[in-house]
Design an enzyme around this catalytic site. Structure first.
Site, PDB file in Angstrom:
ATOM      1  N   SER A  10       0.837  -1.203   0.000  1.00 28.22           N
ATOM      2  CA  SER A  10       0.000   0.000   0.000  1.00 28.22           C
ATOM      3  C   SER A  10       0.872   1.253   0.000  1.00 28.22           C
ATOM      4  O   SER A  10       1.695   1.448   0.911  1.00 28.22           O
ATOM      5  CB  SER A  10      -0.894   0.005   1.238  1.00 28.22           C
ATOM      6  OG  SER A  10      -1.483   1.280   1.381  1.00 28.22           O
ATOM      7  N   HIS A  33      -1.227  -1.329  -4.296  1.00 29.31           N
ATOM      8  CA  HIS A  33      -2.478  -0.998  -3.609  1.00 29.31           C
ATOM      9  C   HIS A  33      -2.565   0.514  -3.400  1.00 29.31           C
ATOM     10  O   HIS A  33      -1.700   1.120  -2.759  1.00 29.31           O
ATOM     11  CB  HIS A  33      -2.519  -1.734  -2.268  1.00 29.31           C
ATOM     12  CG  HIS A  33      -3.837  -1.680  -1.575  1.00 29.31           C
ATOM     13  ND1 HIS A  33      -4.893  -2.503  -1.893  1.00 29.31           N
ATOM     14  CD2 HIS A  33      -4.272  -0.888  -0.555  1.00 29.31           C
ATOM     15  CE1 HIS A  33      -5.919  -2.229  -1.097  1.00 29.31           C
ATOM     16  NE2 HIS A  33      -5.572  -1.251  -0.277  1.00 29.31           N
ATOM     17  N   ASP A  35      -4.953   3.426  -1.865  1.00 26.09           N
ATOM     18  CA  ASP A  35      -6.081   3.666  -0.968  1.00 26.09           C
ATOM     19  C   ASP A  35      -6.706   5.021  -1.261  1.00 26.09           C
ATOM     20  O   ASP A  35      -6.131   6.059  -0.928  1.00 26.09           O
ATOM     21  CB  ASP A  35      -5.593   3.623   0.487  1.00 26.09           C
ATOM     22  CG  ASP A  35      -5.297   2.205   0.940  1.00 26.09           C
ATOM     23  OD1 ASP A  35      -6.189   1.353   0.811  1.00 26.09           O
ATOM     24  OD2 ASP A  35      -4.167   1.952   1.413  1.00 26.09           O
ATOM     25  N   MET A  37      -9.399   7.627  -0.344  1.00 23.64           N
ATOM     26  CA  MET A  37     -10.283   8.001   0.778  1.00 23.64           C
ATOM     27  C   MET A  37     -10.805   9.407   0.541  1.00 23.64           C
ATOM     28  O   MET A  37     -10.059  10.279   0.089  1.00 23.64           O
ATOM     29  CB  MET A  37      -9.504   7.975   2.092  1.00 23.64           C
ATOM     30  CG  MET A  37      -8.801   6.660   2.369  1.00 23.64           C
ATOM     31  SD  MET A  37      -8.086   6.672   4.016  1.00 23.64           S
ATOM     32  CE  MET A  37      -6.956   5.281   3.896  1.00 23.64           C
ATOM     33  N   HIS A  66      -8.401   0.705  -4.075  1.00 25.57           N
ATOM     34  CA  HIS A  66      -9.339   0.444  -2.981  1.00 25.57           C
ATOM     35  C   HIS A  66     -10.096   1.739  -2.707  1.00 25.57           C
ATOM     36  O   HIS A  66      -9.546   2.690  -2.169  1.00 25.57           O
ATOM     37  CB  HIS A  66      -8.522  -0.030  -1.764  1.00 25.57           C
ATOM     38  CG  HIS A  66      -9.311  -0.228  -0.512  1.00 25.57           C
ATOM     39  ND1 HIS A  66      -8.706  -0.397   0.716  1.00 25.57           N
ATOM     40  CD2 HIS A  66     -10.647  -0.294  -0.279  1.00 25.57           C
ATOM     41  CE1 HIS A  66      -9.638  -0.543   1.647  1.00 25.57           C
ATOM     42  NE2 HIS A  66     -10.823  -0.477   1.072  1.00 25.57           N
ATOM     43  N   MET A  68     -12.378   3.871  -0.758  1.00 22.08           N
ATOM     44  CA  MET A  68     -13.051   4.100   0.532  1.00 22.08           C
ATOM     45  C   MET A  68     -13.775   5.432   0.430  1.00 22.08           C
ATOM     46  O   MET A  68     -13.330   6.454   0.976  1.00 22.08           O
ATOM     47  CB  MET A  68     -12.007   4.100   1.656  1.00 22.08           C
ATOM     48  CG  MET A  68     -11.535   2.707   2.012  1.00 22.08           C
ATOM     49  SD  MET A  68      -9.997   2.708   2.946  1.00 22.08           S
ATOM     50  CE  MET A  68      -8.848   2.834   1.592  1.00 22.08           C
ATOM     51  N   MET A 137     -11.489  -6.224   5.147  1.00 22.81           N
ATOM     52  CA  MET A 137     -10.710  -5.308   5.986  1.00 22.81           C
ATOM     53  C   MET A 137     -10.409  -5.993   7.320  1.00 22.81           C
ATOM     54  O   MET A 137     -11.324  -6.485   7.991  1.00 22.81           O
ATOM     55  CB  MET A 137     -11.485  -4.017   6.260  1.00 22.81           C
ATOM     56  CG  MET A 137     -11.701  -3.129   5.052  1.00 22.81           C
ATOM     57  SD  MET A 137     -10.210  -2.729   4.133  1.00 22.81           S
ATOM     58  CE  MET A 137      -9.233  -1.869   5.381  1.00 22.81           C
ATOM     59  N   ASP A 175      -6.650  -6.786   4.135  1.00 22.88           N
ATOM     60  CA  ASP A 175      -6.029  -5.461   4.210  1.00 22.88           C
ATOM     61  C   ASP A 175      -6.060  -4.934   5.636  1.00 22.88           C
ATOM     62  O   ASP A 175      -7.136  -4.710   6.203  1.00 22.88           O
ATOM     63  CB  ASP A 175      -6.822  -4.528   3.272  1.00 22.88           C
ATOM     64  CG  ASP A 175      -6.240  -3.125   3.176  1.00 22.88           C
ATOM     65  OD1 ASP A 175      -5.190  -2.855   3.768  1.00 22.88           O
ATOM     66  OD2 ASP A 175      -6.872  -2.301   2.471  1.00 22.88           O
ATOM     67  N   GLY A 176      -4.855  -4.720   6.187  1.00 23.25           N
ATOM     68  CA  GLY A 176      -4.754  -4.070   7.494  1.00 23.25           C
ATOM     69  C   GLY A 176      -3.974  -4.892   8.503  1.00 23.25           C
ATOM     70  O   GLY A 176      -4.394  -6.007   8.836  1.00 23.25           O
ATOM     71  N   GLY A 177      -2.850  -4.362   8.934  1.00 15.76           N
ATOM     72  CA  GLY A 177      -2.086  -5.015  10.002  1.00 15.76           C
ATOM     73  C   GLY A 177      -1.394  -6.303   9.601  1.00 15.76           C
ATOM     74  O   GLY A 177      -1.100  -7.132  10.465  1.00 15.76           O
TER      75      GLY A 177
HETATM   76  C1  DX5 Z   1      -6.407   1.233   5.641  1.00 13.02           C
HETATM   77  C2  DX5 Z   1      -5.932   0.929   4.240  1.00 13.02           C
HETATM   78  C3  DX5 Z   1      -4.789  -0.001   4.158  1.00 13.02           C
HETATM   79  C4  DX5 Z   1      -3.506   0.444   4.799  1.00 13.02           C
HETATM   80  C5  DX5 Z   1      -2.849  -0.767   5.339  1.00 13.02           C
HETATM   81  O1  DX5 Z   1      -7.608   1.914   5.567  1.00 13.02           O
HETATM   82  O2  DX5 Z   1      -6.999   0.374   3.464  1.00 13.02           O
HETATM   83  O3  DX5 Z   1      -4.552  -0.394   2.806  1.00 13.02           O
HETATM   84  O4  DX5 Z   1      -2.600   1.084   3.932  1.00 13.02           O
HETATM   85  O5  DX5 Z   1      -1.741  -0.381   6.081  1.00 13.02           O
HETATM   86  P1  DX5 Z   1      -1.006  -1.387   7.096  1.00 13.02           P
HETATM   87  O6  DX5 Z   1      -0.490  -2.546   6.274  1.00 13.02           O
HETATM   88  O7  DX5 Z   1       0.082  -0.534   7.663  1.00 13.02           O
HETATM   89  O8  DX5 Z   1      -2.014  -1.831   8.088  1.00 13.02           O
HETATM   90 ZN    ZN Z   2      -6.551  -0.527   1.439  1.00 19.44          ZN
END
Ligand code: DX5
Ligand code: ZN
Length: 225
Positions: A10, A33, A35, A37, A66, A68, A137, A175-177
């Site tokens: 990302s 990726h 993001d 937003m 992605h 959002m 997510m 996606d996430g963590g």
């Molecule tokens: C969060 C995003 C993710 C984010 C993930 O809303 O959709 O794509 O970049 O970041 P990490 O891998 O640091 O959790």
């Molecule tokens: Zn994302």
């Protein structure tokens, strides 16, 4: 059978003042990726179609966009025109998800649906055969660097079972963590496509980390077969 493992770093964790350099640091990525937003759907505002077009000029890997945003139908074409190869839209934000997915595919891109951590996988049952990808997510969307929500392992497995039951084979992206600490477990639960922001960009050499994450995930996929 599970698809082979793909790593989608990302660029939310990239240094935007040095975006071309930071895209080169992830040149071995399977997907990029991005993001998007809008400051409404999430409490953060990020990239517009100009950033997608800029990535398209310097990246060879497919762009995994992605969205959002509230009312994705209003802006999806901007991102398709800019060169998005995969567009994922949140089921929570889409009133007519079937029509939105069909539109993305008619425009020649791959289409996916995204679920927030609190949204049950059953919501997608009737549309699964139309999806190229489901993105689960594993944090609440908005920011990089959050911790993976542990309940997501069982949720990934529930989605995998649902896909098998209805005979659908979308990619399952998470996606996430995600990091080297948990990616094998995420893959073993049934995911095949892995977003990683901070884990990749905080590494000394992001390309080496991508290879490491891909190997860990692929080995777990093969062991689960
Ligand atoms: C969060 C995003 C993710 C984010 C993930 O809303 O959709 O794509 O970049 O970041 P990490 O891998 O640091 O959790
Ligand atoms: Zn994302």
């Amino acid at each position: 059978m599970q698809h082979r493992a793909l790593i989608s770093p990302s660029i939310l964790s990239a240094d935007i003042a040095n975006l071309e350099r930071d895209l080169a640091r992830i040149s071995s990525a399977d997907l990029i990726h991005i993001d998007v937003m809008d400051g409404h759907f999430t409490g953060n505002l990020t990239f517009g179609p100009n950033v997608v077009a800029a990535c398209k000029r310097v990246c060879t890997a497919p762009l995994d966009v992605h969205m959002m945003v509230t009312n994705p139908d209003a802006t999806i074409d901007w991102y398709l025109d800019a060169g998005a190869d995969i567009i994922t839209v949140h089921a929570e934000a889409s009133t007519h998800l079937h029509r939105t997915i069909a539109h993305i595919k008619e425009r020649g891109a791959q289409a996916g649906a995204v679920l927030n951590p609190a949204t049950p996988v059953g919501l997608l049952e009737d549309i699964l055969p139309d999806l190229d990808m489901v993105l689960l997510m594993s944090v609440n969307p908005g920011f990089g660097g959050q911790s993976f929500i542990e309940g997501c392992y069982a949720k990934i497995a529930r989605l995998r079972e649902l896909c098998e039951r209805v005979g659908a084979r979308p990619r399952i992206e998470v996606d996430g963590g995600i990091s080297e600490k948990n990616i094998a477990k995420v893959a073993a639960a049934g995911a095949d496509t892995f977003v990683a922001g901070s884990a990749v960009y905080n590494a000394e050499d992001p390309n080496t980390m991508i290879a490491h994450l891909r190997t860990l995930a692929q080995n777990a996929i093969e062991a689960a077969r």
